[in-house]
Write a protein that holds these residues in place. Structure first.
Motif, PDB file in Angstrom:
ATOM      1  N   LYS A 267       1.064  -1.152   0.028  1.00 25.97           N
ATOM      2  CA  LYS A 267      -0.135  -0.117  -0.029  1.00 25.97           C
ATOM      3  C   LYS A 267       0.742   1.229   0.009  1.00 25.97           C
ATOM      4  N   HIS A 268       1.972   1.052  -0.027  1.00 26.28           N
ATOM      5  CA  HIS A 268       3.047   2.421  -0.110  1.00 26.28           C
ATOM      6  C   HIS A 268       3.263   2.745  -1.442  1.00 26.28           C
ATOM      7  N   LYS A 269       3.045   4.102  -1.645  1.00 21.63           N
ATOM      8  CA  LYS A 269       3.254   4.556  -3.168  1.00 21.63           C
ATOM      9  C   LYS A 269       4.410   5.608  -2.789  1.00 21.63           C
ATOM     10  N   MET A 270       5.543   5.038  -4.035  1.00 24.64           N
ATOM     11  CA  MET A 270       6.688   5.982  -4.058  1.00 24.64           C
ATOM     12  C   MET A 270       6.384   7.272  -4.918  1.00 24.64           C
ATOM     13  N   ASP A 271       7.097   8.383  -4.795  1.00 26.49           N
ATOM     14  CA  ASP A 271       6.880   9.439  -5.658  1.00 26.49           C
ATOM     15  C   ASP A 271       7.538   9.045  -7.091  1.00 26.49           C
ATOM     16  N   SER A 272       7.279   9.771  -7.838  1.00 30.91           N
ATOM     17  CA  SER A 272       7.785   9.472  -9.425  1.00 30.91           C
ATOM     18  C   SER A 272       8.936  10.412  -9.593  1.00 30.91           C
ATOM     19  N   GLU A 273       9.951   9.702 -10.202  1.00 29.51           N
ATOM     20  CA  GLU A 273      11.204  10.254 -10.440  1.00 29.51           C
ATOM     21  C   GLU A 273      11.402  10.153 -12.063  1.00 29.51           C
ATOM     22  N   GLU A 274      12.273  11.156 -12.626  1.00 31.17           N
ATOM     23  CA  GLU A 274      12.411  11.103 -14.019  1.00 31.17           C
ATOM     24  C   GLU A 274      13.579  10.152 -14.229  1.00 31.17           C
ATOM     25  N   LEU A 275      13.306   9.269 -15.363  1.00 29.70           N
ATOM     26  CA  LEU A 275      14.196   8.355 -15.968  1.00 29.70           C
ATOM     27  C   LEU A 275      14.535   8.232 -17.307  1.00 29.70           C
TER      28      LEU A 275
ATOM     29  N   LEU B 221      16.412  -5.222 -21.586  1.00 27.48           N
ATOM     30  CA  LEU B 221      16.391  -3.794 -21.104  1.00 27.48           C
ATOM     31  C   LEU B 221      15.997  -3.067 -22.181  1.00 27.48           C
ATOM     32  N   ASN B 222      14.688  -2.218 -22.101  1.00 29.53           N
ATOM     33  CA  ASN B 222      14.377  -1.456 -23.133  1.00 29.53           C
ATOM     34  C   ASN B 222      15.015   0.063 -22.918  1.00 29.53           C
ATOM     35  N   GLU B 223      14.854   0.801 -24.034  1.00 25.01           N
ATOM     36  CA  GLU B 223      15.053   2.430 -23.786  1.00 25.01           C
ATOM     37  C   GLU B 223      13.903   2.936 -22.904  1.00 25.01           C
ATOM     38  N   TYR B 224      14.114   4.204 -22.333  1.00 30.48           N
ATOM     39  CA  TYR B 224      13.032   4.607 -21.684  1.00 30.48           C
ATOM     40  C   TYR B 224      13.052   6.002 -21.400  1.00 30.48           C
ATOM     41  N   ASP B 225      12.113   7.124 -21.550  1.00 26.11           N
ATOM     42  CA  ASP B 225      12.113   8.234 -21.182  1.00 26.11           C
ATOM     43  C   ASP B 225      11.025   8.677 -20.711  1.00 26.11           C
ATOM     44  N   GLY B 226      10.970   8.781 -19.456  1.00 30.14           N
ATOM     45  CA  GLY B 226       9.610   9.248 -18.740  1.00 30.14           C
ATOM     46  C   GLY B 226       9.790   9.336 -17.085  1.00 30.14           C
ATOM     47  N   TRP B 227       8.686   8.942 -16.730  1.00 33.48           N
ATOM     48  CA  TRP B 227       8.967   8.776 -15.016  1.00 33.48           C
ATOM     49  C   TRP B 227       8.596   7.424 -14.613  1.00 33.48           C
ATOM     50  N   THR B 228       9.114   7.266 -13.520  1.00 30.75           N
ATOM     51  CA  THR B 228       8.792   5.741 -12.758  1.00 30.75           C
ATOM     52  C   THR B 228       8.630   6.044 -11.391  1.00 30.75           C
ATOM     53  N   ASN B 229       7.628   5.267 -10.480  1.00 27.58           N
ATOM     54  CA  ASN B 229       7.295   5.227  -9.191  1.00 27.58           C
ATOM     55  C   ASN B 229       7.567   3.863  -8.898  1.00 27.58           C
ATOM     56  N   LYS B 230       8.240   3.077  -9.476  1.00 28.65           N
ATOM     57  CA  LYS B 230       8.690   1.579  -9.151  1.00 28.65           C
ATOM     58  C   LYS B 230       9.098   1.481  -7.638  1.00 28.65           C
ATOM     59  N   PHE B 231       8.459   0.505  -7.049  1.00 27.83           N
ATOM     60  CA  PHE B 231       8.619   0.208  -5.601  1.00 27.83           C
ATOM     61  C   PHE B 231       8.966  -1.362  -5.600  1.00 27.83           C
TER      62      PHE B 231
ATOM     63  N   GLY C 110      15.734   1.816 -11.723  1.00 32.31           N
ATOM     64  CA  GLY C 110      15.909   2.495 -13.218  1.00 32.31           C
ATOM     65  C   GLY C 110      15.990   1.145 -14.204  1.00 32.31           C
ATOM     66  N   LEU C 111      16.585   0.164 -13.977  1.00 31.62           N
ATOM     67  CA  LEU C 111      16.633  -0.629 -14.583  1.00 31.62           C
ATOM     68  C   LEU C 111      15.436  -1.783 -14.788  1.00 31.62           C
ATOM     69  N   GLU C 112      14.721  -1.819 -13.376  1.00 32.51           N
ATOM     70  CA  GLU C 112      13.673  -2.704 -13.463  1.00 32.51           C
ATOM     71  C   GLU C 112      12.489  -1.877 -13.774  1.00 32.51           C
ATOM     72  N   SER C 113      12.427  -0.536 -14.127  1.00 32.74           N
ATOM     73  CA  SER C 113      11.539   0.006 -14.612  1.00 32.74           C
ATOM     74  C   SER C 113      11.295  -0.045 -16.006  1.00 32.74           C
ATOM     75  N   ALA C 114      12.384  -0.621 -16.756  1.00 32.91           N
ATOM     76  CA  ALA C 114      12.313  -0.425 -18.263  1.00 32.91           C
ATOM     77  C   ALA C 114      12.692  -2.000 -18.993  1.00 32.91           C
ATOM     78  N   VAL C 115      12.024  -3.089 -18.139  1.00 32.78           N
ATOM     79  CA  VAL C 115      12.404  -4.495 -18.729  1.00 32.78           C
ATOM     80  C   VAL C 115      11.069  -4.853 -19.643  1.00 32.78           C
ATOM     81  N   SER C 116      11.481  -5.289 -20.590  1.00 29.51           N
ATOM     82  CA  SER C 116      10.596  -5.868 -21.891  1.00 29.51           C
ATOM     83  C   SER C 116      10.227  -7.249 -21.452  1.00 29.51           C
ATOM     84  N   SER C 117       9.059  -7.689 -22.419  1.00 28.46           N
ATOM     85  CA  SER C 117       8.441  -8.791 -21.968  1.00 28.46           C
ATOM     86  C   SER C 117       9.442 -10.042 -22.149  1.00 28.46           C
ATOM     87  N   ASP C 118      10.350 -10.018 -22.749  1.00 31.77           N
ATOM     88  CA  ASP C 118      11.420 -10.921 -22.715  1.00 31.77           C
ATOM     89  C   ASP C 118      12.510 -10.918 -22.011  1.00 31.77           C
ATOM     90  N   LEU C 119      12.249  -9.942 -21.067  1.00 34.10           N
ATOM     91  CA  LEU C 119      13.131  -9.675 -19.882  1.00 34.10           C
ATOM     92  C   LEU C 119      14.443  -9.037 -20.169  1.00 34.10           C
TER      93      LEU C 119
END
Length: 351
Positions: A231-239, A280-290, A269-278
């Motif tokens: 139930k904890h929500k992380m703040d978003s950070e730019e990635l 790493l994908n390129e990424y340009d946006g925000w992440t609140n991954k916890f 950062g790495l875990e926020s940009a994982v593709s379906s085949d596991l």
């Protein structure tokens, strides 16, 4: 499985919170954990080079901390107000999301004056949280001149647990030597231990460096206030993760090499940009991954991190990577051996 906040509580003696960095970056202590063998070895950070081989990749977060802490005076009363710059909302209008302290004195419409000559003025235009405000800076010069003025008046934003005043060396030491892209209000601290000499030794050995950018916000340090971690929500950070980093990391994965996340921010950062085949994908946006246990990591198989405080989201991520019991055993040993914790503290290598 450690899914509850209370699982991450432990007694940390206050004297183990590092007020100052080690004399030389790479002379900090390094605890090496082997997850398979369940072994704990005590080294120096510069010994890192012994654990990596040609073709291994270290993922570095190249964010750069900006001098985010300003001190100003309120109009009429002259009360001293601390303003912590969180993020720029609008470049053209000079709007910023900030925290103010003491907040009870700061209302919409108030003006704040900065600098001995009061050459920078800000007007409060919105309340965002109990301590949060939106400020519009009033400054006649160009945007570049405005940013220069902010840098001149701002201080290195050392964490609150460090009770001493900011010293000249903090400006350099609270920044990784590979910091490039300005935007963080807190340093990615695992990277603070790298010296130019150590990076060169790793490079000579054939280790590759993949740079990503995750602008660390204060949300990383927000206390968790719910027992149920889901139930904890992380703040978003730019990635931002660009093609060169993606290619280096995926190539190392294909070749069964080490992919080592330098710090919890690099790991997030790495875990926020994982593709379906596991991969790493390129990424340009925000992440609140916890990331908290149980969690299957997809990209990194190795991690460098500092020693974290009780009940912190950073501790929870490392617990998910190491295994909770083994991590708590290592922390018990770290306290017994007098390892330094938190921002300017010692480091851990997890294999």
């Amino acid at each position: 499985m450690a899914k509850k906040l209370s699982h991450f509580s432990f007694d940390l003696p206050e004297e183990l919170l590092a007020e100052y960095p080690s004399e030389n970056r790479d002379e900090a202590r390094l605890m090496v954990l082997d997850r398979k063998k369940k072994t704990i070895v005590h080294k120096k950070f510069k010994d890192l080079v012994d654990y990596f081989d040609e073709g291994d990749v270290m993922v570095l977060n190249n964010t750069k901390v900006f001098p985010a802490r300003l001190f100003g005076n309120k109009e009429k009363t002259g009360a001293r107000i601390e303003v912590f710059l969180l993020r720029e909302l609008n470049e053209e209008q000079r709007l910023w999301d900030v925290l103010v302290d003491p907040a009870r004195k700061i209302r919409i419409g108030n003006k704040l004056y900065f600098g001995e000559d009061e050459s920078l003025v800000a007007e409060v235009i919105d309340n965002t949280t109990s301590r949060g405000r939106t400020l519009r800076f009033l400054y006649d010069g160009s945007y570049e001149e405005f940013r220069t003025k902010l840098s001149e008046l701002g201080q290195t934003p050392l964490p609150k647990y460090i009770k001493r005043d900011v010293e000249p060396e903090d400006e350099e030491r609270y920044q990784t030597i590979y910091a490039k892209v300005e935007g963080a209000v807190a340093a990615p601290t695992a990277g603070l231990h790298f010296s130019k000499h150590l990076l060169k030794r790793l490079e000579i050995k054939g280790i590759d460096f993949a740079e990503i950018t995750l602008h660390v916000g204060l949300g990383t340090f927000n206390p968790v206030e719910v027992e149920d971690l889901s139930k904890h929500k992380m703040d978003s950070e730019e990635l931002t993760i660009e093609t060169p980093a993606v290619e280096l990391v995926n190539n190392a994965k294909d070749n069964k090499k080490r992919v080592c996340a330098v710090g919890t921010t690099a790991m997030r950062g790495l875990e926020s940009a994982v593709s379906s085949d596991l991969t790493l994908n390129e990424y340009d946006g925000w992440t609140n991954k916890f990331v908290f246990p149980p969690y299957e990591f997809s990209i990194a198989n190795c991690m460098i991190t500092n020693f974290h405080t009780p009940k912190s989201t950073l501790l929870m991520m490392v617990s998910a990577f190491v295994g909770h019991e083994f991590l708590m055993e290592a922390y018990t040993e770290a306290i017994k051996e007098g390892y330094k914790f938190y921002t300017y503290g010692d480091a851990m290598l997890i294999l």
